[in-house]
Write an enzyme that holds these catalytic residues in place. Structure first.
Site, PDB file in Angstrom:
ATOM      1  N   GLY A   1       0.802  -1.208   0.000  1.00  0.00           N
ATOM      2  CA  GLY A   1       0.000   0.000   0.000  1.00  0.00           C
ATOM      3  C   GLY A   1       0.840   1.264   0.000  1.00  0.00           C
ATOM      4  O   GLY A   1       0.333   2.339  -0.256  1.00  0.00           O
TER       5      GLY A   1
ATOM      6  N   LYS B   1      12.144  -1.021  -0.227  1.00  0.00           N
ATOM      7  CA  LYS B   1      10.845  -0.417  -0.559  1.00  0.00           C
ATOM      8  C   LYS B   1      11.024   1.023  -1.005  1.00  0.00           C
ATOM      9  O   LYS B   1      11.667   1.819  -0.342  1.00  0.00           O
ATOM     10  CB  LYS B   1       9.889  -0.485   0.634  1.00  0.00           C
ATOM     11  CG  LYS B   1       8.486  -0.016   0.285  1.00  0.00           C
ATOM     12  CD  LYS B   1       7.437  -0.531   1.253  1.00  0.00           C
ATOM     13  CE  LYS B   1       7.440   0.193   2.550  1.00  0.00           C
ATOM     14  NZ  LYS B   1       6.301  -0.175   3.408  1.00  0.00           N
TER      15      LYS B   1
ATOM     16  N   ASP C   1      -3.346  -2.209  10.778  1.00  0.00           N
ATOM     17  CA  ASP C   1      -3.721  -2.820   9.494  1.00  0.00           C
ATOM     18  C   ASP C   1      -3.327  -4.293   9.466  1.00  0.00           C
ATOM     19  O   ASP C   1      -2.680  -4.763   8.523  1.00  0.00           O
ATOM     20  CB  ASP C   1      -3.069  -2.060   8.339  1.00  0.00           C
ATOM     21  CG  ASP C   1      -3.760  -2.340   7.004  1.00  0.00           C
ATOM     22  OD1 ASP C   1      -4.897  -2.861   7.020  1.00  0.00           O
ATOM     23  OD2 ASP C   1      -3.179  -2.030   5.954  1.00  0.00           O
TER      24      ASP C   1
END
Length: 739
Positions: A427, A444, A540
């Site tokens: 995400g 990332k 999450d």
């Protein structure tokens, strides 16, 4: 209930069968170029043979005393050729309390664009709901599934805040990509009969997000759009479709229907992949859909050259020159005196000076470039909150020193971020695989350069820098020398729990592995909540954020949404983040984040492990979500039909113990849920009993169809798992799309 089809809806139903003409229409000089101040560029047109096809045909009619451009009855605000969008007015659906009849009355709208050139833009639009007691959805064309939905509640006008549309009096949510069916539906279990004195009506409309700013006066009025009563602008994507033709197919199509007719034009596939658009080439402007429509831009009109330079327009571009006796400096920002000419005039300086200048110039240029790169790195370091890392270095040098990684090292590790090294994306960014110091790592990199994304990256650094647990993905370091930060993790080789669990076929992860993974996730969350220097709430937890290594050991990942919570706080009010289906309903409504929000998500994960059903896409015929359906069956002693058959034969008693824990974790009131430490201990007890204490499985019976029926004490289940669900709860738990 009153359902209205817009004139556009009726027109588009006719367009479902419309195809592009065998040969492209050429607009005549008699075709209108505008209507009511709205430009009508080809392929759109008004009248016969004025548009590319019937799907682009508009009308120009008098409404309210002025001419208006209409797309099958809907007023057109503007058309963009470059962006492939058209803005029109969309009526607002209403759901109001009738004082005379004492009944709720609704007036909602339906559009279908399936066979036309149009799709509702998921980038520009949001489904907007206003009211103090409102649940509204956009149904899909099956009439039984939701494409989007939103909940808006308030008890009185003092709850409302101008400009805030986060669920209190106003709610906005995204729609799926390529949506071609729009049917507003109000949940009739909710009505305004109890709040009609200050909020008689509820409203719902798909509209352009930038065109809306919530005002508290909308609650007590009969419309929330001041300028166009009862309507709001909506953006629709359009493309040259002819089926789902792409640029490559269209260019080689032998029917002569390729729409990019201008010589200086190019073709681009539409963003939703359902057709193509035409654009003028760089340096040209105009209409690419017409012969000769793209004309050269005279860039010199905007004076792009330095003040002392001379601009020369060229076909598709321009060039700058300096007047006699001058030449550009290294950055081409000014025309300086020609030092070469001066040197020529002063030849007496000698050949040695000229050689020194010749050999010294490359060195000077390299130094200038190096200084520029250094300044850019310093700029990005500051922009990416580098002071945070410097403070970390001061207080915890052992952590700080190992976390600072240079951009040069990462470029070498990934072969300059070659696409061949991309292994996935979450995400918050794209993930590359690389080799750093002879270790395989995951790097990332953010997809979008916006401050919110950068803040989330830095948040993830701050969270993970103090975490050291075998079931939490390990952060090895970060690089702040680029426009967006880069994070370096240990490489977890075996994908996510989601992909291991939701495979095709009847056989998935063995029950022993599922139990162990659940135990490992519980330990990680318990550690984050109670063993770190400051409690960390993940926000999450879901199966796609649980990574598995080569031994299927669980690693909790993706801490971009996580928050520190001081020990003296029982919770903190935040913007709601998470994934619908896993999201704590009480957190969703109140915005108050506590450790019990992670407990709820963990309970949903247990349900997913037990059933192999996806929480965000599951819905019964009665509209129940996975969690509410699971608990209902558990209370009735009928859970066997929902449990994954793979794990039922040999593990019945243990399965029901875990099911009861899942029900406890997903209770609506956070006070009724266990802590993660308590959930961890309960799982440990179940595992100990399973491994060390011999037991027989719970009694089994078979019905007349020889189908296994599990017998379990209804009283026991009711005692441990019972809870009441309101319609609001069902909406949150049965939503189809991630937040």
């Amino acid at each position: 209930m009153e359902v209205r089809f817009l004139q556009l809806g009726l027109g588009l139903l006719l367009l479902l069968a419309a195809k592009h003409d065998p040969s492209l229409a050429v607009p005549s000089s008699q075709c209108l170029a505008q209507c009511g101040g709205v430009e009508i560029p080809y392929p759109f047109g008004i009248g016969d043979n004025c548009s590319l096809s019937s799907g682009f045909n508009l009308s120009c009619q008098i409404h309210d005393g002025v001419y208006k451009a209409l797309l099958s009855g809907m007023e057109v605000l503007n058309i963009s050729l470059a962006q492939g969008t058209i803005r029109v007015l969309n009526p607002i659906s209403t759901y109001c309390y009738n004082l005379s009849s004492g009944q709720m009355e609704d007036n909602h709208w339906l559009l279908e664009t399936g066979g036309s050139p149009y799709r509702f833009s998921d980038i520009h639009n949001k489904f907007t709901v206003i009211g103090c007691n409102t649940i509204a959805y956009i149904y899909d064309n099956t009439g039984i599934g939701y494409q989007s939905g939103c909940v808006s509640t308030c008890k009185n006008l003092s709850d409302l805040v101008d400009g805030s549309c986060s669920g209190i009096g106003c709610c906005q949510t995204a729609i799926p990509r390529n949506m071609n069916y729009y049917n507003v539906y109000f949940n009739y279990a909710f009505n305004t009969s109890k709040v009609w004195r200050f909020s008689r009506c509820s409203y719902a409309v798909l509209m352009e997000a930038e065109a809306f700013n919530f005002s508290t006066k909308y609650i007590s009025t009969t419309t929330f759009n001041d300028t166009r009563i009862g309507q709001a602008p909506v953006v629709m994507d359009w493309a040259i479709r002819n089926g789902t033709m792409t640029c490559e197919v269209a260019k080689h199509n032998m029917t002569g229907t390729y729409a990019c007719l201008s010589t200086n034009s190019g073709c681009v596939d539409s963003a939703n992949g359902l057709g193509y658009l035409c654009n003028c080439s760089k340096g040209y402007q105009g209409n690419p859909y017409l012969q000769g429509g793209c004309q050269d831009v005279d860039e010199c009109r905007s004076s792009p050259c330095p003040s002392s330079g001379v601009c020369h327009n060229t076909e598709g571009g321009y060039r700058c020159s300096c007047r006699a006796g001058r030449k550009f400096n290294g950055k081409r920002t000014t025309c300086d005196l020609d030092t070469g000419l001066i040197i020529g005039l002063g030849i007496g300086l000698g050949v040695s000076s000229g050689m020194l200048l010749a050999f010294g110039s490359p060195f000077i240029i390299r130094k200038i470039k190096a200084r520029k790169v250094k300044k850019m790195k310093e700029k990005y370091f500051s922009q990416n909150h580098g002071l945070l890392l410097q403070q970390l270095l001061t207080h915890k040098a052992d952590i700080g020193e190992r976390m600072i990684i240079t951009l040069e090292e990462l470029e070498k590790a990934t072969n300059n971020f070659d696409k061949a090294h991309v292994i996935g994306g979450g995400g918050h960014g794209i993930v590359f695989k690389g080799i750093l110091d002879l270790h395989v790592v995951a790097i990332k990199k953010s997809k979008i350069v916006v401050q919110r994304e950068i803040d989330e990256f830095i948040n993830e650094v701050a969270v993970l820098s103090q975490v050291n647990h075998r079931n939490v993905v390990k952060l090895l370091g970060c690089c702040l020398e680029t426009e967006v930060p880069l994070l370096v993790y240990e490489f977890i080789s075996n994908g996510t729990l989601y992909h291991h669990l939701h495979v095709e076929g009847p056989i998935s992860l063995p029950w022993d592995d599922r139990m162990r993974i659940a135990m490992e996730v519980a330990r990680a969350l318990s550690y984050l909540h109670s063993a770190t220097s400051m409690p960390i709430f993940h926000r999450d937890i879901k199966s796609s954020n649980i990574l598995l290594d080569e031994s299927l050991v669980a690693k909790v990942s993706d801490f971009g949404a996580s928050r520190y919570i001081p020990f003296d706080n029982t919770g903190i009010t935040t913007a709601v983040q998470g994934t619908i289906g896993y999201l704590d309903p009480e957190y969703y409504y109140s915005g108050r984040l506590t450790d019990k929000s992670d407990v709820f998500s963990f309970g949903v994960l247990l349900v997913e492990l037990l059933t192999r059903k996806k929480p965000f896409g599951y819905q019964t015929d009665d509209g129940d979500g996975l969690v509410s359906h699971f608990v209902s069956l558990l209370k009735e002693g009928k859970l066997v039909g929902l449990i994954d058959p793979q794990i039922m034969e040999d593990e019945v008693a243990v399965v029901y113990e875990v099911a009861i824990l899942a029900a406890m974790c997903t209770k609506l009131r956070r006070e009724d849920r266990p802590t993660m430490r308590e959930a961890e201990m309960r799982l440990e007890n179940i595992l100990v009993k399973k491994k060390q204490i011999p037991y027989t499985t719970a009694p089994r019976e078979y019905n007349e169809h020889n189908t296994l029926v599990h017998c379990m004490s209804i009283e026991r289940v009711n005692k441990e798992a019972s809870r009441q669900y309101t319609m609001e709860d069902e909406i949150v738990l049965s939503a189809n799309y991630p937040r």
